[in-house]
Every structure is written in C-alpha cells, then in structure tokens.
Scaffold this motif. Structure first.
Motif, mmCIF file in Angstrom:
data_model
loop_
_atom_site.group_PDB
_atom_site.id
_atom_site.type_symbol
_atom_site.label_atom_id
_atom_site.label_comp_id
_atom_site.label_asym_id
_atom_site.label_seq_id
_atom_site.Cartn_x
_atom_site.Cartn_y
_atom_site.Cartn_z
ATOM 1 N N ALA A 21 59.371 47.398 6.143
ATOM 2 C CA ALA A 21 60.783 47.049 5.984
ATOM 3 C C ALA A 21 60.985 45.678 5.361
ATOM 4 N N MET A 22 59.963 44.823 5.433
ATOM 5 C CA MET A 22 60.080 43.481 4.868
ATOM 6 C C MET A 22 59.441 43.382 3.480
ATOM 7 N N GLU A 23 58.209 43.860 3.352
ATOM 8 C CA GLU A 23 57.441 43.674 2.108
ATOM 9 C C GLU A 23 57.548 44.854 1.146
ATOM 10 N N LEU A 35 52.957 48.437 13.543
ATOM 11 C CA LEU A 35 53.648 47.603 12.563
ATOM 12 C C LEU A 35 52.897 47.573 11.239
ATOM 13 N N SER A 36 53.553 47.043 10.221
ATOM 14 C CA SER A 36 52.897 46.872 8.924
ATOM 15 C C SER A 36 51.923 45.698 8.973
ATOM 16 N N LYS A 37 51.202 45.470 7.894
ATOM 17 C CA LYS A 37 50.274 44.332 7.818
ATOM 18 C C LYS A 37 51.003 43.006 7.989
ATOM 19 N N ALA A 38 52.271 42.985 7.607
ATOM 20 C CA ALA A 38 53.086 41.778 7.745
ATOM 21 C C ALA A 38 53.657 41.636 9.156
ATOM 22 N N GLY A 39 53.336 42.592 10.052
ATOM 23 C CA GLY A 39 53.847 42.541 11.411
ATOM 24 C C GLY A 39 55.300 42.937 11.528
ATOM 25 N N PHE A 210 49.106 53.660 23.274
ATOM 26 C CA PHE A 210 49.886 53.452 22.059
ATOM 27 C C PHE A 210 51.127 52.648 22.418
ATOM 28 N N ASP A 211 51.355 51.576 21.684
ATOM 29 C CA ASP A 211 52.492 50.689 21.929
ATOM 30 C C ASP A 211 53.765 51.339 21.390
ATOM 31 N N ALA A 316 64.499 40.310 19.202
ATOM 32 C CA ALA A 316 64.275 41.652 18.644
ATOM 33 C C ALA A 316 63.424 41.563 17.384
ATOM 34 N N ILE A 317 62.415 42.418 17.311
ATOM 35 C CA ILE A 317 61.527 42.396 16.145
ATOM 36 C C ILE A 317 62.245 42.867 14.877
#
Length: 413
Positions: A21-23, A35-39, A210-211, A316-317
């Motif tokens: 969602a960010m990168e 999460l993605s590699k970017a967290g 699993f989170d 919130a993440i």
C-alpha cells in the motif's frame, strides 16, 4: 435460487497479485503473507476488466442476499475454502424523527450488529479465516478489544484452526467470555491493544502462529470492503453524501474506499464519492490529531481511554491509508467525548428505538457536531455505521417495580 448458492456454486476468480500500500511493489497471490518488505499493509488486486465482463448488476440481483454474492471481487477462489456462519446483508435503517429534529438531511444507519457474533468484525475475519484455510494455516493469533477476537474465534473454530487471543484487561466480560466459549484460548493483558499486538508479533517466530492483527494480513480489508459494495447496491448503485465511520484500526474505512474505486472501474457506479469521516473518541484520537496537523502518519496516543472500547486504538498501522481516504474524499476526522457518546446512544434508543453500540453512537454524536459547525450541510444524506449490537454493552439498570398483591393505582400509568 437456493439460499446457499453463493457458497456452493463456483464463480470465476480474478485475483492477480498483492501490492504494498505504500511502495506499490507486487507480491504473489495464493501464498502466505503478512506485511510488505516495507512493513506496510498489502492490498489485494484484481483483474477488474475481467470482472467487468463476467459480472452484471442483473446477475448479482439474482443471488442470495449475503456478502458472498460479490465472489468475483473477493479473494477466496474455491467454494471448499469458504467458511461461513451466515453473513447476511445488513439493513439500512432510517432515522426520520431525529432527521426532522435536527433539521438536517436523511440519516441512515447501516446496522452491522446483525452479523454473526454481533459485529462488523465478522466481515473481515470470515475472509481472513477463509483465506487461512485455503493457504493451510493451522494456528492464528491476534490482539483484540473484544469483537474481532469473538469473530476470529467463531470462524476459526468452525473450520478447525487453532486460535490464541490477547485482549486488554478491561475488555468487556461478555467479549472475553464469548471468545473463550467459541473455542479460542484468550488472555487478559495489562495494557492496550497495541501492547497485545506486540505479544502476537513476538510470538510469531517463537510459537509459529499466523499474526492476524489488523492490516497485518491482506484479507480483512477485502471482507470489510463488502460494506461499501453492499451499501452502494442497497442505494440503487449510488453512494451517500457523507459516511461517518467509527475509526480504530480503520480497516472498514480503507476497505470501503477501495470498494468504491473497484465499483467504478467495473462500471457499477460513477465517479461520485462520499466524504469519508473518521470518527474517534476524544480520549483516543490519533487520526484526528494527525489530520489536523496535516501529517501522513499518526503518532501513538498516550493514556488512551473511552467507553467506546472498539475505537480505543492508540496507534494504527494503516494510519496513512485512513488519512489518505479521508483527504482524497474531502472528508475529515472528528473526535467526540464520552459524555456525547452516552447522550447519543440514549437519544437514538429513546427517539427511534434503535439500540446502538458506543462506537456507533459516536458517529451520531459526530454528525450532530458536524451539522452544528457546518462541516456537513442540512441537505446531505449521511450514512452512520453501527458496528455492533448494543446488547453486548452495559445497559442502564431499571429499578421500577410493582407489587401484584397490593392495590394497583392505575392512574400512575
């Protein structure tokens, strides 16, 4: 048409990949991801041109009225992986007395308390658990303020997935009890929901679970997205002018914003969008503070407190996704105090006969304030989200009695 057609008839599937969602970088579908590699959260992407060819409004109208009617826009590929406890289409309830009293426009409540386990958390968790089943996950863990844990416990138990759940020590007893009774192992923790989340995160490597924390897996958004798909269909493929949404982790607000974009791309709605309003409590309002400051991320809210425990989320993440949806829609973020929340809950119950949860009542309180300060106009059609049944929360005691053995003074009635 049979009542379970959406669960038993295979539909074409259109998931192409997952996207940070960010990168914006891509990740393979049909694999386990957090999460993605970017967290940052991962979003499910579809071949929307394919959906547009495969799905029509008329075909949709012939299907049973549950959230699985939108299969072409959902990530679960095979019927055998669908886990369901009866995710009905939730009703739109008008509040005409209060609309007239306030001199405003049409007030509509989407009552999510009609869903399994009594809250809108069912939408997100049924999707997360169904995908967990599809991907072979055997143990899921999550932090919760109550309702999400109940939904995870119910769905995971129904398909044989083990669950471990952590909640703040002051989580309402009814929530803790239903979580345990529905098959999970639940622990009270002396902290907030994000403190519980840290335990889940640390246990991922040590225990192997699993989170399933909010936005730390890709599929809860897809389940919550169905709120937007549903209300657009219920309004004759239109959208309200303003949506007031109780915002903690914000999955539903993010999901609905995604839903409207996808509906436009498949030709079901036009470019009109509702103004998205993130409603928080004054005792825990990180999104409001970030919105007012013009920042993209929200810092942690210290000493969080409110009677609306479902929106007591200090950090919130998905903060940037919430704020992005609010700003892109020309909406805003607003906080209301606990006194206003309590007053709103009482007013709606006594005037309209609709029992809201505290988080749902916060949206009515926020609407009243927004109408008064001009951020919402008197001609706006507004949608308030009641995210859970009010029966899950403490209700005022009634002490009035009548002794049938004594003469009854009927004049008192």
């Amino acid at each position: 048409m049979h009542d379970n057609d959406n669960l038993t008839i295979e539909r074409p599937t259109f998931v192409t990949h997952l996207e940070c969602a960010m990168e914006g970088d891509h990740y393979a579908a049909d694999q386990v991801h957090n999460l993605s590699k970017a967290g940052k959260p991962l979003l499910v992407r579809y071949d929307l041109a394919g959906v547009k060819k495969a799905l029509t409004k008329d075909a949709l109208a012939q299907r049973p009225g549950d959230m699985w009617r939108y299969r072409e826009l959902l990530p679960v590929r095979k019927c055998k992986d669908i886990v369901s406890l009866g995710e009905v289409t939730t009703p739109l309830i008008r509040l005409p007395k209060l609309g007239k009293k306030l001199g405003g426009g049409e007030i509509i409540v989407k009552d999510e308390g009609r869903l399994p386990t009594g809250s809108f958390k069912a939408r997100g968790l049924v999707m997360a658990v169904s995908m967990g089943k599809a991907l072979g996950i055997k143990h899921m863990a999550m932090p919760t303020n109550g309702n999400a844990g109940a939904a995870l416990a119910a769905y995971a138990t129904s398909c044989g997935i083990k669950t471990t759940i952590f909640c703040p020590a002051d989580t309402p007893e009814v929530n803790v009890s239903e979580i345990e009774l529905q098959g999970a192992t639940v622990y009270r923790v002396n902290g907030y929901i994000d403190d519980c989340g840290k335990i889940v995160g640390e246990g991922k490597a040590k225990v192997g679970w699993f989170d399933t924390s909010t936005l730390k897996e890709p599929y809860r958004i897809e389940g919550k997205k169905t709120m937007g798909l549903e209300l657009a269909e219920q309004l004759g493929w239109d959208v309200p002018d303003v949506i007031f949404y109780p915002t903690g982790g914000g999955t539903g607000l993010i999901g609905m914003w995604k839903a409207f974009d996808e509906l436009e791309k498949i030709g079901f709605i036009g470019s009109k969008r509702p103004r998205m309003v993130a409603v928080q409590a004054s005792g825990c309002a990180p999104m409001v503070r970030a919105y007012d400051a013009g920042t993209e991320h929200a810092t942690r809210w210290e000493d969080a407190h409110t009677i609306a425990s479902g929106i007591r989320v200090p950090q919130a993440i998905g903060d940037f996704l919430i704020l992005r949806a609010v700003r892109e829609s020309k909406g805003f973020a607003i906080a209301v105090d606990d006194d206003k929340i309590s007053s709103a809950l009482n007013e709606v119950a006594r005037e309209e006969g609709l029992l809201l949860c505290p988080e749902g009542a916060a949206t009515y309180a926020a609407y009243k304030d927004s109408l008064a300060d001009g951020r919402v106009s008197k001609s706006d059609r507004v949608m308030l989200f009641n995210c859970a049944t009010g029966l899950k929360y403490p209700l005022p005691p009634v002490t009035r009695t009548l002794d049938r053995h004594k003469p009854i003074d009927y004049a008192q009635f």
